[in-house]
Write a protein that holds these residues in place. Structure first.
Motif, short mmCIF file in Angstrom:
data_model
loop_
_atom_site.label_atom_id
_atom_site.label_comp_id
_atom_site.label_asym_id
_atom_site.label_seq_id
_atom_site.Cartn_x
_atom_site.Cartn_y
_atom_site.Cartn_z
N PHE A 82 21.40 6.26 55.99
CA PHE A 82 22.62 6.47 55.23
C PHE A 82 23.84 6.21 56.11
O PHE A 82 23.71 5.98 57.30
CB PHE A 82 22.66 7.90 54.65
CG PHE A 82 22.66 8.99 55.69
CD1 PHE A 82 23.83 9.54 56.16
CD2 PHE A 82 21.46 9.47 56.22
CE1 PHE A 82 23.84 10.54 57.12
CE2 PHE A 82 21.45 10.47 57.18
CZ PHE A 82 22.65 11.00 57.63
N ASP A 83 25.01 6.24 55.50
CA ASP A 83 26.31 5.99 56.11
C ASP A 83 26.52 4.50 56.38
O ASP A 83 26.17 3.97 57.43
CB ASP A 83 26.50 6.78 57.40
CG ASP A 83 27.98 6.78 57.85
OD1 ASP A 83 28.78 6.01 57.27
OD2 ASP A 83 28.33 7.55 58.77
N PHE A 84 27.13 3.84 55.40
CA PHE A 84 27.38 2.40 55.48
C PHE A 84 28.88 2.10 55.46
O PHE A 84 29.31 1.09 54.93
CB PHE A 84 26.67 1.70 54.31
CG PHE A 84 25.17 1.84 54.35
CD1 PHE A 84 24.39 0.88 54.99
CD2 PHE A 84 24.53 2.92 53.77
CE1 PHE A 84 23.01 1.00 55.05
CE2 PHE A 84 23.14 3.05 53.82
CZ PHE A 84 22.38 2.09 54.46
N GLY A 85 29.66 3.00 56.06
CA GLY A 85 31.11 2.86 56.01
C GLY A 85 31.69 1.89 57.01
O GLY A 85 32.88 1.57 56.94
N ASP A 86 30.87 1.41 57.97
CA ASP A 86 31.39 0.51 59.01
C ASP A 86 30.69 -0.84 59.01
O ASP A 86 30.60 -1.50 60.04
CB ASP A 86 31.24 1.17 60.39
CG ASP A 86 32.12 2.39 60.54
OD1 ASP A 86 33.32 2.29 60.23
OD2 ASP A 86 31.62 3.45 60.96
N VAL A 87 30.22 -1.26 57.85
CA VAL A 87 29.46 -2.50 57.76
C VAL A 87 30.33 -3.72 58.04
O VAL A 87 31.49 -3.79 57.62
CB VAL A 87 28.78 -2.62 56.38
CG1 VAL A 87 28.33 -4.04 56.09
CG2 VAL A 87 27.58 -1.67 56.30
N LEU A 88 29.77 -4.66 58.79
CA LEU A 88 30.37 -5.96 59.07
C LEU A 88 29.38 -7.04 58.65
O LEU A 88 28.21 -6.76 58.39
CB LEU A 88 30.64 -6.12 60.58
CG LEU A 88 31.77 -5.35 61.24
CD1 LEU A 88 31.65 -5.51 62.75
CD2 LEU A 88 33.11 -5.85 60.76
#
Length: 319
Positions: free
Chosen positions: A232-238
């Protein structure tokens, strides 16, 4: 019935004021529960998560509400786009979006809550063979995520080449400010020169989660064998070069142990750990958006075990 003005989400313009607001749940929990009620959700047993970047509250055992301040809207876009794009493509469970919306300019997501134990709670006590097992699974998971088509994530900002060039330009200043020892700073220019050749700027990009670290995955034990059970936690995807996602588990988990390093890389698909790969990973570690070697390298006494960046890369990626 309309909320009183004090129960509106504020207009915060900087991270410090937001952190202060987040640290006082009494200011925002009533609003979060009002949002949940608006979607017909159970608010009888809310649980505020103290850690994390955004406002996060558990709704019973099955749902989580994440509220993003306007100044972190990019994280909402990243999380929403990633969960949508990855849905149905992975063997490993990830949260599903149940509802979304916006309140006073603050976007939010209601997502499913995953089962399992937080990785950071059990990782330190796992036997060595279990750590190698989990790291192999993490390598496999990274590769699996990267096989998923980019879709709308192809448009996510910043673009890889712009991001890398900006990181390179600010690299020396960043690590000087963070107190990296002079003996390592001395080799930075040579490493950045090599990085320009070693790090592909225009290769086909893949989904980069950026933070495969124990705080962002769940583990479970079955018949004495620990396994990865959720991400979980996909707030910094590039979107960018694939090796970037090896840095979190290498720094926080592999700890320079040859067996762990080998398991992670083999799970990812690398069977040969040569000088060029170590050099590229060392460069990417210094260029990562969250890079802080003094805080992130989990090898006891590493500052005294290496005299320069070349020796440091051999220490981190042993084997």
């Amino acid at each position: 019935m309309s909320l009183a003005p004090s129960q509106q989400l504020p207009d915060l313009t900087d991270v410090e004021s937001f952190r202060a607001f987040r640290s006082a749940p009494s200011q925002w929990l009533p609003i979060a529960l009002d949002i949940a009620r608006g979607h017909g959700l159970d608010v009888s047993a809310p649980h505020v998560f103290a850690t994390g970047t955004n406002l996060v509250v558990g709704l019973g055992e099955t749902l989580i509400l994440k509220i993003f301040p306007p100044l972190l809207r990019a994280q909402f876009i990243s999380e929403r786009g990633s969960l949508t794009q990855l849905a149905g493509h992975l063997d490993l469970p990830i949260p599903e979006i149940v509802a979304e919306g916006e309140r006073d300019g603050w976007p939010y997501l209601v997502i499913t809550r995953l089962a399992g134990t937080l990785g950071s709670e059990v990782w330190p006590s796992l036997p060595e063979d279990q750590k190698e097992r989990v790291l192999r699974q993490i390598g496999e998971t990274i590769a699996s995520v990267q096989r998923v088509p980019l879709g709308e994530l192809a448009q996510i900002e910043p673009r890889w080449d712009d991001f890398m060039r900006r990181q390179m330009q600010g690299c020396r200043a960043r690590h000087t400010r963070l107190g990296l020892a002079p003996k390592f700073l001395a080799g930075l220019d040579d490493l950045l020169h090599d990085a320009a050749q070693l790090i592909p700027m225009d290769a086909p990009p893949v989904i980069l989660v950026g933070e495969y670290i124990p705080e962002n995955f769940l583990l479970a034990c079955d018949d004495g064998q620990w396994s990865l059970k959720g991400l979980f936690d996909f707030g910094d995807v590039l979107a960018g070069w694939r090796d970037y996602d090896l840095l979190g588990p290498a720094a926080f988990m592999a700890a320079g142990r040859p067996g762990r390093v080998k398991s992670l890389l083999e799970g990812f698909g690398y069977t040969k750990l040569d000088f060029a790969l170590k050099r590229r990973l060392m460069a990417l570690m210094l260029l990562h958006r969250a890079s802080d070697l003094n805080s992130h390298i989990c090898i006891a006494g590493w500052q005294d075990k290496a005299d320069d960046l070349v020796e440091l890369q051999e220490l981190i990626w042993a084997g």
